[in-house]
Structures are given as structure tokens and as C-alpha cells.
Design an enzyme around this catalytic site. Structure first.
Site, PDB file in Angstrom:
ATOM      1  N   TYR A  43     -33.888  13.276  47.303  1.00 23.25           N
ATOM      2  CA  TYR A  43     -33.908  14.464  48.167  1.00 23.25           C
ATOM      3  C   TYR A  43     -32.768  15.385  47.764  1.00 23.25           C
ATOM      4  O   TYR A  43     -31.653  14.922  47.490  1.00 23.25           O
ATOM      5  CB  TYR A  43     -33.725  14.068  49.636  1.00 23.25           C
ATOM      6  CG  TYR A  43     -34.986  14.232  50.431  1.00 23.25           C
ATOM      7  CD1 TYR A  43     -35.635  15.473  50.465  1.00 23.25           C
ATOM      8  CD2 TYR A  43     -35.549  13.187  51.137  1.00 23.25           C
ATOM      9  CE1 TYR A  43     -36.810  15.642  51.184  1.00 23.25           C
ATOM     10  CE2 TYR A  43     -36.714  13.356  51.855  1.00 23.25           C
ATOM     11  CZ  TYR A  43     -37.346  14.586  51.880  1.00 23.25           C
ATOM     12  OH  TYR A  43     -38.491  14.751  52.586  1.00 23.25           O
ATOM     13  N   GLU A  45     -32.440  19.070  49.241  1.00 23.20           N
ATOM     14  CA  GLU A  45     -32.593  20.405  49.832  1.00 23.20           C
ATOM     15  C   GLU A  45     -31.384  21.278  49.525  1.00 23.20           C
ATOM     16  O   GLU A  45     -30.242  20.803  49.566  1.00 23.20           O
ATOM     17  CB  GLU A  45     -32.732  20.320  51.356  1.00 23.20           C
ATOM     18  CG  GLU A  45     -34.164  20.202  51.793  1.00 23.20           C
ATOM     19  CD  GLU A  45     -34.444  18.851  52.381  1.00 23.20           C
ATOM     20  OE1 GLU A  45     -33.840  17.874  51.866  1.00 23.20           O
ATOM     21  OE2 GLU A  45     -35.233  18.778  53.325  1.00 23.20           O
ATOM     22  N   ASP A 196     -47.565  38.869  39.180  1.00 22.08           N
ATOM     23  CA  ASP A 196     -47.939  37.452  39.147  1.00 22.08           C
ATOM     24  C   ASP A 196     -48.517  37.219  37.755  1.00 22.08           C
ATOM     25  O   ASP A 196     -49.662  37.556  37.478  1.00 22.08           O
ATOM     26  CB  ASP A 196     -48.982  37.171  40.232  1.00 22.08           C
ATOM     27  CG  ASP A 196     -49.478  35.726  40.192  1.00 22.08           C
ATOM     28  OD1 ASP A 196     -49.207  35.028  39.199  1.00 22.08           O
ATOM     29  OD2 ASP A 196     -50.151  35.310  41.151  1.00 22.08           O
ATOM     30  N   THR A 222     -47.041  30.324  37.532  1.00 22.67           N
ATOM     31  CA  THR A 222     -47.153  28.875  37.526  1.00 22.67           C
ATOM     32  C   THR A 222     -46.650  28.406  36.163  1.00 22.67           C
ATOM     33  O   THR A 222     -46.484  29.210  35.238  1.00 22.67           O
ATOM     34  CB  THR A 222     -48.614  28.406  37.705  1.00 22.67           C
ATOM     35  OG1 THR A 222     -49.423  29.097  36.758  1.00 22.67           O
ATOM     36  CG2 THR A 222     -49.117  28.674  39.106  1.00 22.67           C
ATOM     37  N   LYS A 225     -50.328  26.629  33.200  1.00 25.91           N
ATOM     38  CA  LYS A 225     -51.479  27.269  32.531  1.00 25.91           C
ATOM     39  C   LYS A 225     -51.109  27.479  31.056  1.00 25.91           C
ATOM     40  O   LYS A 225     -50.958  26.501  30.327  1.00 25.91           O
ATOM     41  CB  LYS A 225     -51.844  28.561  33.267  1.00 25.91           C
ATOM     42  CG  LYS A 225     -52.276  28.318  34.726  1.00 25.91           C
ATOM     43  CD  LYS A 225     -52.750  29.585  35.386  1.00 25.91           C
ATOM     44  CE  LYS A 225     -53.275  29.338  36.782  1.00 25.91           C
ATOM     45  NZ  LYS A 225     -52.224  29.324  37.818  1.00 25.91           N
ATOM     46  N   ARG A 231     -47.595  20.985  36.795  1.00 23.06           N
ATOM     47  CA  ARG A 231     -48.068  21.860  37.872  1.00 23.06           C
ATOM     48  C   ARG A 231     -46.869  22.308  38.696  1.00 23.06           C
ATOM     49  O   ARG A 231     -46.106  21.472  39.197  1.00 23.06           O
ATOM     50  CB  ARG A 231     -49.051  21.123  38.793  1.00 23.06           C
ATOM     51  CG  ARG A 231     -50.210  20.484  38.102  1.00 23.06           C
ATOM     52  CD  ARG A 231     -51.306  20.129  39.061  1.00 23.06           C
ATOM     53  NE  ARG A 231     -52.031  21.317  39.441  1.00 23.06           N
ATOM     54  CZ  ARG A 231     -52.932  21.925  38.656  1.00 23.06           C
ATOM     55  NH1 ARG A 231     -53.234  21.436  37.483  1.00 23.06           N
ATOM     56  NH2 ARG A 231     -53.530  23.007  39.069  1.00 23.06           N
TER      57      ARG A 231
END
Ligand code: DSN
Length: 393
Positions: A43, A45, A196, A222, A225, A231
Site C-alpha cells: 500500500y 497512498e 486523450d 493508456t 495500446k 493495462r
């Protein structure tokens, strides 16, 4: 059920099928290793300290090593795009990146001018069933009857509607996007300019598509691609927006970052910096043009009459077949692609009159122009068989 048996079956499917989904690719063993690593246990954050946003650091102990990974990842992506923009590598996906990007500079109800969804935009560009269409006042520019972005329409709408943000970028657009024209219009009307670039990011990185860096205020992408990473999503922004963007990602819209994926993104960035990646991205375009030209030679209609990037859209209207029927039949022949709307679409989005074809994934597998030409003929054979079956029915 044994999950590992199913994974093995999916691996076999990926090995055997011809993969033409324009948004997919095959990552390297090293990306797979990073994403499957122990980093999934951590973790973290918050952000590493000393970022341009002035973040106060992490909310958990034991983050010394993951801090190094995240900082390294950020540095590499700035190198890939040769930019001094701030970058946030935490978005879990492209939709999250777009959500946080909007949230960083907009309030609910503000106006966004984006591309019409039927003409190739993404769900997060204003679909009424998506957060974007529910939270913001969406207005759309269209494409010409041939399928090219209608820049005059975009400019006229920007002047009339005075949007707070103008968005460029698409999931099914096969031509060069004129970012300079968008930026000039955004400047004229006092709007933020966001790009984008999820589909074309690998081409931008390799110099195969003009860059939005230096023109756009915020750029999302992203990584899975044409960038051929795991991903996930990235947000770049002008340094003065860094604090807003970072807090829109965390705590604004996400919790703990996926450090295993961030490590995979770092590996993908290392790979994108190699000369082989430039060659790869060039080949993706060369292959796409070769395949598209073959369809044109065989008499098919292609939206815009060609392609400048990694994808093209076959308009099947005159075949009498829907995109869905062709997609389903090609699945049976181990050729994977997806149905897609065409300009002035008459069928529902569940049926469509077109299919989208992309060359990024099979170029990774080593396909060259002659392989893609062969696949074009295989697809033609399937389509002609479907037409014959329909005539005889
Ligand atoms: N769903 C992706 C595509 O296929 O284009 C966009 O995120």
C-alpha cells in the site's frame, strides 16, 4: 474450475488467433514479470516527496523502494515524450485518467466540447451512460461526410458555446489529428485544451504522429495500446496544473496506487526508449497502410478512404452485413476484431455497419505487409462466404 487452466487456454487463444483489435497489444516478458511481482502487496497512498506538486509524501511506512520505482517511472515517461510536463503515473486505467483530468480543472456542469461518439470518440468523452455525460455539459463536434474531423465545425461550436475544455482524441479515428488547430481554437476561446492520445501514444512517442506536448494543457493516455505496456493510464500536464492533477487522482478519485503496474509502466517506458520501438511504431503504420490499401483494391469502402495511423475502419454498408455479424463470423475463423460505428451510422451501436482493424498487436508478433495483405484476403473470403450464404438462404 481451475483458474490456471483457464489462463493457459487464454494464452493458447492469444497464440493462435490473429489479433486485430486496435486497442490491444502483446507485452514483453519483463512487463509481465513486473506486473506479477511482490509489489502488488504494497500500500502506498500518496506520492513520493519532492514532486512538482509539492506533495507531502505517503500515508504508509515502508515506501522507500516503491518511491524510487514511481519516481523512476515518471522520469522515464517524460523522456519517452521528451517533455518537461508533470506526469502522474497512478491512474489505474484510461477512464480513471480522464476522470481525474476533468476533475482537476472543471466543476460539475461545466461545458466540454469533444468529438461525437458515433464518429469515433471514447465513452469518457461524453457518453450519456458514462460519468462524463452525467457530470458535465457535453457538446460535440463532428466529422465530414468522408469521416475527417470537421475542424470548422469544432471552431464554430467552440466560439458559440465557450466551453471550459476542448478535447481532442478518439478510439476509432484513422487520420492525423491537427493538435495545432485545436490548440489555437482553445486559446482563442479561453478553454483548456486536453488530448486523450490513448490510441496513438506509441506513434507519438516514436515520432510517427505529431505530438500534443507543448500544445495541450493536459494529456491522458493508456499504456497498453500502441505503447505496448501493462493495462493502465498516465496523465501529463503543464507544471502549473501538477498539484490539481495529482490531488484529482489521489485522494480525489483513487486510493492506493498499483505499484506492480507502475513498475510494468516503467519497464514499458524503458522499452519505448529503445531504437527498436521506433522501428516497431513505424512498421505498425506501414502494415496498416498495406492492409488498408488491399481492402481498397478489393473494392471495399474505408472510412476517410485510408489511414495515417495504426487503424482503419471498414464500412460494410454495401455488403449488407452488420459489423456484429462479421465480428462473430471472424471469431469462428480465429480472426479477432471489433464492430464499429461508421459516420452517419444507421444501425444501433450493438450492430453497427463497420469493423475496426488495427495492426499494433500483430506487428509485435512480427507480421509484415505481406502477412497483413494475406489476412485482408482471408477476411474478404469470410465476408464473401457470408454474402453467398445469405443469397442462398
Ligand atoms: N476500449 C478501448 C478501445 O477499444 O478503443 C478504448 O479504451
Amino acid at each position: 474450475m481451475n483458474v490456471f487452466d483457464l489462463i493457459a487456454k487464454e494464452q493458447q487463444r492469444q497464440n493462435e488467433n490473429i489479433e486485430l483489435i486496435a486497442s490491444e497489444n502483446f507485452v514483453s516478458e519483463n512487463v509481465l514479470k513486473a506486473v506479477g511481482s511482490c509489489l502488488t502487496n504494497k500500500y502506498a497512498e500518496g506520492y513520493p516527496v519532492n514532486r512538482t506538486s509539492g506533495s507531502r509524501g505517503r500515508y504508509y511506512g515502508g515506501c522507500e523502494i516503491v518511491n524510487e520505482i514511481e519516481e523512476y517511472c515518471c522520469d522515464l515517461w517524460r523522456k519517452v515524450f521528451q517533455t518537461d510536463y508533470h506526469v502522474n503515473v497512478q491512474p489505474h486505467c484510461g477512464s480513471n485518467a480522464n476522470f481525474a483530468a476533468y476533475m482537476s480543472v472543471l466543476k460539475p456542469g461545466d461545458t466540454i466540447l469533444s468529438m461525437n461518439l458515433d464518429n469515433g470518440a471514447h465513452l469518457t468523452h461524453g457518453s450519456p451512460v458514462n460519468f462524463s455525460g452525467k457530470l458535465y455539459h457535453m457538446e460535440f463536434y463532428g466529422v465530414t461526410p468522408e469521416g475527417f474531423i470537421d475542424y470548422d465545425d469544432m471552431e464554430a461550436k467552440a466560439e458559440a458555446l465557450q466551453p471550459k475544455l476542448i478535447l481532442a482524441g478518439a478510439s476509432a479515428y484513422s487520420r492525423i489529428i491537427d493538435f495545432e488547430r485545436f490548440a489555437a481554437v482553445a486559446k482563442k476561446v479561453g478553454a483548456y485544451f486536453m488530448v486523450d492520445m490513448a490510441h496513438i501514444a506509441g506513434l507519438v512517442a516514436a515520432g510517427e504522429h505529431p505530438t500534443p506536448f507543448g500544445l495541450a494543457d493536459i494529456i491522458t493516455t493508456t499504456t497498453h495500446k500502441t505503447l505496448r505496456g501493462p493495462r493502465g493510464g498516465l496523465i501529463f500536464c503543464r507544471p502549473e496544473l501538477a498539484r490539481k492533477v495529482d490531488s484529482a487522482v489521489f485522494p480525489g478519485s483513487q486510493g492506493g496506487p498499483l505499484l506492480h503496474v507502475i513498475a510494468g509502466k516503467a519497464i514499458a517506458a524503458e522499452e519505448a526508449l529503445q531504437p527498436e520501438f521506433k522501428e516497431y511504431a513505424h512498421n505498425v503504420r506501414v502494415n496498416c497502410r498495406a492492409m488498408c490499401d488491399e481492402f481498397l483494391k478489393m473494392g471495399y469502402d474505408v472510412v476517410t478512404g485510408g489511414t495515417d495511423n495504426h487503424l482503419f475502419l471498414l464500412d460494410l454498408t454495401k455488403t449488407g452485413l452488420s459489423g456484429k455479424e462479421v465480428q462473430d463470423e471472424l471469431d469462428l475463423h480465429h480472426i479477432t476484431l471489433n464492430k464499429n460505428c461508421v459516420p452517419q451510422e444507421k444501425r444501433s451501436p450493438a450492430q453497427t455497419s463497420g469493423v475496426r482493424i488495427g495492426t499494433a498487436a500483430m506487428t509485435t508478433k512480427g507480421y509484415g505487409p505481406e502477412d497483413f495483405i494475406r489476412v485482408a484476403h482471408q477476411i474478404d473470403c469470410v465476408i464473401r462466404g457470408m454474402q453467398k450464404a445469405r443469397e442462398n438462404a
